[in-house]
Design a protein around this motif. Structure first.
Motif, PDB file in Angstrom:
ATOM      1  N   ASN A 164       0.846  -1.200   0.000  1.00 24.66           N
ATOM      2  CA  ASN A 164       0.000   0.000   0.000  1.00 24.66           C
ATOM      3  C   ASN A 164       0.876   1.244   0.000  1.00 24.66           C
ATOM      4  OD1 ASN A 164      -2.758  -1.115   0.243  1.00 24.66           O
ATOM      5  ND2 ASN A 164      -1.901  -2.016   2.096  1.00 24.66           N
TER       6      ASN A 164
ATOM      7  N   ALA B 273       0.702   5.735  -0.325  1.00 27.88           N
ATOM      8  CA  ALA B 273      -0.126   6.933  -0.250  1.00 27.88           C
ATOM      9  C   ALA B 273      -0.079   7.615  -1.607  1.00 27.88           C
ATOM     10  CB  ALA B 273       0.389   7.875   0.835  1.00 27.88           C
ATOM     11  N   GLY B 274      -1.250   7.823  -2.194  1.00 32.47           N
ATOM     12  CA  GLY B 274      -1.336   8.539  -3.461  1.00 32.47           C
ATOM     13  C   GLY B 274      -1.699   9.991  -3.199  1.00 32.47           C
TER      14      GLY B 274
ATOM     15  N   ASN C  60      -4.536  11.624  -3.644  1.00 27.27           N
ATOM     16  CA  ASN C  60      -5.851  11.800  -3.030  1.00 27.27           C
ATOM     17  C   ASN C  60      -6.405  10.548  -2.383  1.00 27.27           C
ATOM     18  OD1 ASN C  60      -6.041  14.530  -3.952  1.00 27.27           O
ATOM     19  ND2 ASN C  60      -6.496  13.721  -5.981  1.00 27.27           N
ATOM     20  N   THR C  61      -5.738   9.434  -2.590  1.00 29.39           N
ATOM     21  CA  THR C  61      -6.230   8.158  -2.086  1.00 29.39           C
ATOM     22  C   THR C  61      -5.052   7.194  -1.959  1.00 29.39           C
ATOM     23  OG1 THR C  61      -7.839   6.397  -2.454  1.00 29.39           O
ATOM     24  CG2 THR C  61      -6.741   7.251  -4.402  1.00 29.39           C
ATOM     25  N   PHE C  62      -5.331   5.999  -1.492  1.00 29.70           N
ATOM     26  CA  PHE C  62      -4.288   4.982  -1.410  1.00 29.70           C
ATOM     27  C   PHE C  62      -4.141   4.277  -2.747  1.00 29.70           C
ATOM     28  CE2 PHE C  62      -5.828   5.162   3.029  1.00 29.70           C
ATOM     29  CZ  PHE C  62      -4.653   5.576   3.614  1.00 29.70           C
ATOM     30  N   ILE C  63      -2.931   3.816  -3.029  1.00 26.93           N
ATOM     31  CA  ILE C  63      -2.659   3.013  -4.213  1.00 26.93           C
ATOM     32  C   ILE C  63      -2.206   1.649  -3.711  1.00 26.93           C
ATOM     33  CG2 ILE C  63      -1.202   2.739  -6.259  1.00 26.93           C
ATOM     34  CD1 ILE C  63      -0.915   5.851  -6.185  1.00 26.93           C
ATOM     35  N   LYS C  64      -2.814   0.605  -4.253  1.00 29.81           N
ATOM     36  CA  LYS C  64      -2.486  -0.749  -3.821  1.00 29.81           C
ATOM     37  C   LYS C  64      -1.852  -1.510  -4.976  1.00 29.81           C
ATOM     38  CE  LYS C  64      -5.793  -3.908  -3.130  1.00 29.81           C
ATOM     39  NZ  LYS C  64      -6.833  -4.721  -2.485  1.00 29.81           N
TER      40      LYS C  64
ATOM     41  N   THR D   1      -4.180  -0.753  -8.143  1.00 29.55           N
ATOM     42  CA  THR D   1      -5.565  -0.267  -8.035  1.00 29.55           C
ATOM     43  C   THR D   1      -5.620   0.902  -7.077  1.00 29.55           C
ATOM     44  OG1 THR D   1      -6.014  -1.927  -6.323  1.00 29.55           O
ATOM     45  CG2 THR D   1      -6.691  -2.447  -8.574  1.00 29.55           C
TER      46      THR D   1
END
Length: 106
Positions: free
Chosen positions: A38, A40-41, A43-47, A106
């Motif tokens: 995981n 930190a992107g 605006n959201t997390f990137i997995k 994702t």
């Protein structure tokens, strides 16, 4: 300097794939056939889900190898942007060296 982990892929003509390792949050064993990283992107997390040959239950050797390789990559000189993931000694449930077949973001 941005760092990348060079991950060897199994299969014909797959070679290696580069995975950017900035903003790492956590690397975890998701199942016997997948390991998740995981990040930190903006605006959201990137997995990043890494699919691999089946490991025995509660075997975290691949997660440890990935985590160690990312730490080593970050400690290398700024002129070395890519670091190879070495899977030597990381064995699948079958006893052979683990192989990575896919990476999905994702």
């Amino acid at each position: 300097m941005v760092k990348y982990l060079s991950i060897p892929m199994s299969g014909t003509n797959q070679g290696s794939r580069l995975l950017k390792i900035q903003n790492l949050i956590m690397c975890e064993t998701d199942s016997p056939t997948s390991t998740v990283i995981n990040f930190a992107g903006p605006n959201t997390f990137i997995k990043a889900t890494i699919t691999h040959s089946a490991m025995t239950a509660n075997d975290h050797a691949l997660r440890i190898a990935i985590t160690d390789a990312m730490a080593e990559a970050m400690a290398t000189s700024y002129t070395k942007s890519s670091y190879d993931l070495d899977l030597t000694g990381v064995n699948a449930a079958s006893g052979s060296q683990v192989t990575i077949s896919n990476i999905v973001l994702t």
